[in-house]
Design an enzyme around this catalytic site. Structure first.
Site, short mmCIF file in Angstrom:
data_model
loop_
_atom_site.label_atom_id
_atom_site.label_comp_id
_atom_site.label_asym_id
_atom_site.label_seq_id
_atom_site.Cartn_x
_atom_site.Cartn_y
_atom_site.Cartn_z
N ARG A 1 7.30 16.80 -27.96
CA ARG A 1 6.06 16.86 -28.74
C ARG A 1 4.90 16.16 -28.05
O ARG A 1 3.74 16.42 -28.35
CB ARG A 1 6.29 16.34 -30.16
CG ARG A 1 7.11 17.32 -30.99
CD ARG A 1 7.34 16.81 -32.39
NE ARG A 1 8.15 15.61 -32.39
CZ ARG A 1 9.42 15.54 -32.76
NH1 ARG A 1 10.03 16.60 -33.20
NH2 ARG A 1 10.07 14.39 -32.72
N GLU B 1 20.42 4.85 -28.97
CA GLU B 1 21.29 4.17 -29.93
C GLU B 1 22.76 4.49 -29.65
O GLU B 1 23.61 3.61 -29.69
CB GLU B 1 20.91 4.58 -31.35
CG GLU B 1 21.64 3.80 -32.40
CD GLU B 1 21.17 4.12 -33.80
OE1 GLU B 1 21.76 3.58 -34.75
OE2 GLU B 1 20.23 4.92 -33.97
#
Length: 187
Positions: A75, A112
């Site tokens: 994006r 993560e």
């Protein structure tokens, strides 16, 4: 005298409050996704947001202070390219590993759960080029830190980072270090 950059950021924040849609449980249960596609579809809102992001590439007098805008996959491409046009400078994409066809620099960083690698063409930024980084979300800061390293490897100088939305609880801001950070909305 009113700071025109602060005024544009405030207007962009208002447009985002009106046009960014919260989608619960997407892409998985427990996640609250912010859908920017209604903002992109609204000419006035999109224009306001692009102008506000572009303020990060200008000095206090309004003069352009960058030579290139770097947009991070994916994006960041949608936002960075019009910011580059608004500033009258070139646009450089930072892509996921294996997406660029020529010789690249690569940086791997931790997520993560796992790792990711970003790449930039080695000749995309000239030594000494002043660069503005643009992305949609600042979360943990891994993408920003990796992109800053890629800019440095090319010999560029990051003079600013412009972000649509910051997830403040994840402390990604620390990845910017001393590079000035412009955030339109903090969540």
């Amino acid at each position: 005298m009113t700071d025109p950059g602060a005024y544009l950021v405030a207007r962009a924040h208002e447009a985002m409050e009106r046009l960014v849609v919260e989608v619960p449980d997407f892409p998985e249960p427990g996640v609250l996704f912010r859908d920017i596609t209604p903002l992109l579809a609204d000419h006035g809102g999109f224009t306001t947001v692009m102008e506000a992001l572009a303020t990060a590439g200008r000095d206090d007098s309004g003069a352009v202070q960058v030579d290139k805008v770097v947009g991070m996959e994916s994006r960041g491409f949608i936002l960075g390219a019009p910011v580059a046009l608004a500033l009258g400078v070139g646009f450089v994409p930072v892509r996921k590993q294996g997406k660029l066809p020529r010789e690249t620099y690569a940086v791997t960083y931790d997520l993560e759960y796992g790792q990711a690698t970003l790449e930039i063409h080695r000749d995309a930024i000239e030594p000494g080029d002043r660069v503005l980084l643009v992305d949609d979300v600042l979360a943990t800061g891994g993408t920003v830190a990796a992109t800053l390293e890629l800019v440095r490897r090319c010999g560029g100088v990051a003079v600013g980072i412009a972000i649509l939305m910051e997830l403040a609880a994840l402390n990604g801001r620390s990845a910017a270090g001393e590079v000035p950070l412009t955030v339109l909305t903090t969540l």
